[in-house]
Design a protein around this motif. Structure first.
Motif, PDB file in Angstrom:
ATOM      1  N   ASP A 132      -7.711   6.397   3.114  1.00 20.76           N
ATOM      2  CA  ASP A 132      -8.862   6.114   2.189  1.00 20.76           C
ATOM      3  C   ASP A 132      -9.856   5.199   2.808  1.00 20.76           C
ATOM      4  O   ASP A 132      -9.768   4.225   3.344  1.00 20.76           O
ATOM      5  CB  ASP A 132      -8.003   5.056   1.122  1.00 20.76           C
ATOM      6  CG  ASP A 132      -8.958   4.833  -0.238  1.00 20.76           C
ATOM      7  OD1 ASP A 132      -9.230   5.514  -1.090  1.00 20.76           O
ATOM      8  OD2 ASP A 132      -9.530   3.539  -0.171  1.00 20.76           O
ATOM      9  N   THR A 190       0.892  -1.440  -0.007  1.00 25.14           N
ATOM     10  CA  THR A 190       0.051  -0.095  -0.067  1.00 25.14           C
ATOM     11  C   THR A 190       0.756   1.269   0.060  1.00 25.14           C
ATOM     12  O   THR A 190       2.096   1.359   0.657  1.00 25.14           O
ATOM     13  CB  THR A 190      -1.086  -0.151   1.109  1.00 25.14           C
ATOM     14  OG1 THR A 190      -0.138  -0.071   2.318  1.00 25.14           O
ATOM     15  CG2 THR A 190      -1.949  -1.067   1.362  1.00 25.14           C
ATOM     16  N   LEU A 226     -11.549  -5.485   0.435  1.00 25.75           N
ATOM     17  CA  LEU A 226     -11.875  -4.382  -0.354  1.00 25.75           C
ATOM     18  C   LEU A 226     -13.404  -4.410  -0.963  1.00 25.75           C
ATOM     19  O   LEU A 226     -14.165  -3.439  -0.902  1.00 25.75           O
ATOM     20  CB  LEU A 226     -10.788  -4.214  -1.453  1.00 25.75           C
ATOM     21  CG  LEU A 226      -9.434  -3.847  -0.958  1.00 25.75           C
ATOM     22  CD1 LEU A 226      -8.568  -3.769  -2.283  1.00 25.75           C
ATOM     23  CD2 LEU A 226      -9.396  -2.487  -0.233  1.00 25.75           C
ATOM     24  N   ALA A 239      -3.149   5.651   1.149  1.00 32.72           N
ATOM     25  CA  ALA A 239      -4.243   4.305   1.670  1.00 32.72           C
ATOM     26  C   ALA A 239      -4.496   4.355   2.909  1.00 32.72           C
ATOM     27  O   ALA A 239      -5.701   3.913   3.466  1.00 32.72           O
ATOM     28  CB  ALA A 239      -3.445   2.904   1.216  1.00 32.72           C
ATOM     29  N   PHE A 285      -9.011   1.299   1.710  1.00 29.10           N
ATOM     30  CA  PHE A 285      -7.816   0.733   2.277  1.00 29.10           C
ATOM     31  C   PHE A 285      -7.426   1.021   3.469  1.00 29.10           C
ATOM     32  O   PHE A 285      -6.409   0.566   4.270  1.00 29.10           O
ATOM     33  CB  PHE A 285      -6.567   1.052   1.241  1.00 29.10           C
ATOM     34  CG  PHE A 285      -6.583   0.458  -0.040  1.00 29.10           C
ATOM     35  CD1 PHE A 285      -5.807  -0.645  -0.263  1.00 29.10           C
ATOM     36  CD2 PHE A 285      -7.637   0.758  -1.126  1.00 29.10           C
ATOM     37  CE1 PHE A 285      -5.775  -1.060  -1.442  1.00 29.10           C
ATOM     38  CE2 PHE A 285      -7.693   0.043  -2.301  1.00 29.10           C
ATOM     39  CZ  PHE A 285      -6.674  -0.972  -2.353  1.00 29.10           C
ATOM     40  N   ALA A 286      -8.060   2.154   4.385  1.00 31.40           N
ATOM     41  CA  ALA A 286      -7.602   2.688   5.726  1.00 31.40           C
ATOM     42  C   ALA A 286      -7.668   1.443   6.760  1.00 31.40           C
ATOM     43  O   ALA A 286      -8.376   0.355   6.757  1.00 31.40           O
ATOM     44  CB  ALA A 286      -8.473   3.518   6.302  1.00 31.40           C
ATOM     45  N   TRP A 304     -12.899   3.892  -7.647  1.00 27.75           N
ATOM     46  CA  TRP A 304     -11.552   2.876  -7.245  1.00 27.75           C
ATOM     47  C   TRP A 304     -11.396   2.062  -8.572  1.00 27.75           C
ATOM     48  O   TRP A 304     -12.140   1.400  -8.956  1.00 27.75           O
ATOM     49  CB  TRP A 304     -11.756   1.990  -5.915  1.00 27.75           C
ATOM     50  CG  TRP A 304     -11.672   2.884  -4.663  1.00 27.75           C
ATOM     51  CD1 TRP A 304     -10.627   3.098  -4.006  1.00 27.75           C
ATOM     52  CD2 TRP A 304     -13.044   3.859  -4.044  1.00 27.75           C
ATOM     53  NE1 TRP A 304     -10.915   4.219  -2.878  1.00 27.75           N
ATOM     54  CE2 TRP A 304     -12.436   4.403  -2.866  1.00 27.75           C
ATOM     55  CE3 TRP A 304     -14.045   3.967  -4.375  1.00 27.75           C
ATOM     56  CZ2 TRP A 304     -13.233   5.106  -2.142  1.00 27.75           C
ATOM     57  CZ3 TRP A 304     -15.157   4.419  -3.646  1.00 27.75           C
ATOM     58  CH2 TRP A 304     -14.489   5.179  -2.628  1.00 27.75           C
ATOM     59  N   ARG A 339      -7.442   5.433  -6.593  1.00 30.81           N
ATOM     60  CA  ARG A 339      -8.518   6.101  -6.370  1.00 30.81           C
ATOM     61  C   ARG A 339      -8.790   7.329  -7.352  1.00 30.81           C
ATOM     62  O   ARG A 339      -7.724   8.295  -7.501  1.00 30.81           O
ATOM     63  CB  ARG A 339      -8.981   6.688  -5.077  1.00 30.81           C
ATOM     64  CG  ARG A 339     -10.468   7.295  -4.890  1.00 30.81           C
ATOM     65  CD  ARG A 339     -10.409   7.502  -3.416  1.00 30.81           C
ATOM     66  NE  ARG A 339      -9.811   8.793  -3.185  1.00 30.81           N
ATOM     67  CZ  ARG A 339      -8.743   8.858  -2.414  1.00 30.81           C
ATOM     68  NH1 ARG A 339      -8.151   8.042  -1.802  1.00 30.81           N
ATOM     69  NH2 ARG A 339      -8.363  10.093  -2.176  1.00 30.81           N
ATOM     70  N   ALA A 377      -3.569  -0.489  -7.337  1.00 32.80           N
ATOM     71  CA  ALA A 377      -4.856   0.175  -6.938  1.00 32.80           C
ATOM     72  C   ALA A 377      -4.681   1.838  -7.100  1.00 32.80           C
ATOM     73  O   ALA A 377      -3.788   2.276  -6.700  1.00 32.80           O
ATOM     74  CB  ALA A 377      -4.991  -0.501  -5.672  1.00 32.80           C
ATOM     75  N   LEU A 405      -3.028   3.957  -4.392  1.00 33.59           N
ATOM     76  CA  LEU A 405      -3.158   3.399  -3.027  1.00 33.59           C
ATOM     77  C   LEU A 405      -2.297   2.087  -3.122  1.00 33.59           C
ATOM     78  O   LEU A 405      -2.115   1.710  -1.805  1.00 33.59           O
ATOM     79  CB  LEU A 405      -4.728   2.814  -3.310  1.00 33.59           C
ATOM     80  CG  LEU A 405      -5.652   4.330  -3.387  1.00 33.59           C
ATOM     81  CD1 LEU A 405      -6.954   3.643  -3.364  1.00 33.59           C
ATOM     82  CD2 LEU A 405      -5.568   5.083  -2.041  1.00 33.59           C
ATOM     83  N   ALA A 406      -1.920   1.395  -4.119  1.00 29.56           N
ATOM     84  CA  ALA A 406      -1.058   0.424  -3.942  1.00 29.56           C
ATOM     85  C   ALA A 406      -0.417   0.239  -5.212  1.00 29.56           C
ATOM     86  O   ALA A 406      -0.743   0.394  -6.209  1.00 29.56           O
ATOM     87  CB  ALA A 406      -2.111  -0.976  -3.826  1.00 29.56           C
TER      88      ALA A 406
END
Length: 405
Positions: A94, A87, A170, A91, A97-98, A142, A136, A134, A124-125
């Motif tokens: 997010d 991540t 997810l 993230a 992803f949090a 996403w 956003r 990943a 994010l990743a």
């Protein structure tokens, strides 16, 4: 759930009644079949504009990137098999992803392509070769550039999830987000596609708005809010009453409406705020006048909204509920009789206001307008006005230097 197989020619019906889009894989790559992807890309662009939640998986993530202005290109090293995904710093804040465990996840890849993200997209990743896996776009879309499968254990949350359960986690979080946002999604979808024509279509109602604002009896230097402001037709009249030293806020949950308001020059009268009218980001007891046109009867939980408006109102504040057509006229326009459950019917509205911190002082359901005025219940209630017909209005005043909130 409606399933559309675009590669088989299934017709896409648009966003009406849609709470979310999940865009998955297909037999052909994006860059090799762009002409056949036109309908899908148009649907995704509409979803991005209206903030309809989108989850793009695999080729769906590629389509999302292209719809937002990015690109997809062939990459012989993109990977088929398993690889390590870590991540990114973003993230941590997010919605999907949090709290994901920081250790690397071993995920399957099945792509010969990679994505070049559009400006403003958030990574994010990434994999071990720094390819985006990943991302956003905006606050509602996403892209996951790896296959996603779910099992029941993945919904237990990050504290009990292993890296291999990340895809299912997810999915579970996306489903929860879609559910939480469904009411706003419907509102945004409805108004986004109407925003460009809204001002021209209803500009003739401006004098009625000005006359209604005059009934609020605002003073110079005070703070006024136009809730569910749309294109902000009440904002110039509010500015005229609070003067250049006062504060005017136009609040709406649909970005397209606020964009149309700015295009119509409403920023000369006050500040435009993208926010939920039932969860206002302003301090308690800070607003002297709240104007809400055609809003209460469209809210799924009007009690919640009215309590929130009571929270932000000053002790001597005013709430004005307005519509430029009476209840009978609106019912006839929609080809239906008046409903006894209408929240704006006086037998329903008065106890609802009483229960949420307001005292009704004026109830005027005329042929050409609806108007209800209330004050905070903690104030000694003034005498109830007799119904009156709106016959005049104040000339619009352009503020030369509206004060920021």
């Amino acid at each position: 759930m409606r399933v559309h197989r675009g590669w088989e020619g299934d017709r896409l019906d648009g966003l009406a009644g849609v709470d979310a889009l999940v865009v998955t894989g297909a037999p052909n790559a994006v860059h090799s079949a762009e002409r056949s992807r036109g309908a899908e890309l148009e649907l995704l662009r509409g979803a991005l504009t209206a903030e309809v939640p989108v989850l793009g998986v695999g080729i769906g993530a590629q389509l999302l990137a292209v719809a937002a202005g990015g690109a997809v290109r062939h990459d012989q090293d993109a990977g088929i098999g398993r690889g390590t995904v870590r991540t990114a710093p973003a993230a941590g804040s997010d919605p999907l992803f949090a709290g994901v465990p920081p250790e690397p996840s071993r995920l399957r890849y099945w792509h010969g392509d990679t994505v070049d993200l559009p400006a403003g997209a958030v990574v994010l990743a990434s994999d071990e070769r720094r390819r985006v896996r990943a991302f956003r776009i905006g606050g509602s879309a996403w892209g996951l550039h790896f296959p996603v499968e779910a099992d029941a254990s993945a919904a237990d949350g990050p504290a009990r999830s292993t890296p291999e359960q990340l895809p299912g986690l997810l999915l579970a979080r996306f489903a929860a987000l879609v559910t939480a946002r469904a009411e706003h999604t419907a509102t945004r979808s409805f108004f986004t596609r109407r925003a460009d024509a809204w001002e021209d279509r209803f500009s003739y109602q401006t004098p009625a708005y000005e006359a209604a604002v005059a009934r609020m009896e605002l003073g110079r230097g005070q703070t006024a809010m136009d809730l569910g402001c749309g294109t902000g037709r009440a904002m110039p009249a509010l500015r005229a009453h609070v003067g250049s030293e006062g504060t005017v806020l136009g609040v709406d949950v649909t970005l397209a409406m606020l964009t149309a308001a700015a295009r119509s020059g409403r920023t000369a009268s006050g500040q435009l705020l993208l926010a939920d009218c039932t969860r206002l980001p302003v301090p308690s007891a800070s607003v002297h006048g709240i104007f809400a046109a055609g809003l209460v009867d469209h809210l799924p939980r009007p009690h919640t909204a009215l309590r929130e408006w009571a929270r932000v109102s000053t002790a001597d504040g005013t709430l004005l509920l307005f519509h430029p057509a009476g209840r009978i006229e609106r019912a006839a326009r929609h080809g239906r009789p008046l409903s006894p459950d209408d929240p704006l019917a006086e037998p329903n509205l008065r106890p609802m206001l009483d229960a949420t911190g307001w005292h009704l002082t004026t109830y005027d359901d005329a042929e050409r307008h609806f108007l209800a005025r209330a004050v905070p219940a903690r104030c000694p209630p003034p005498p109830v006005d007799k119904p009156a017909t709106v016959t005049g209005w104040l000339p619009p005043v352009r503020a030369t230097s509206p004060r920021s909130p």
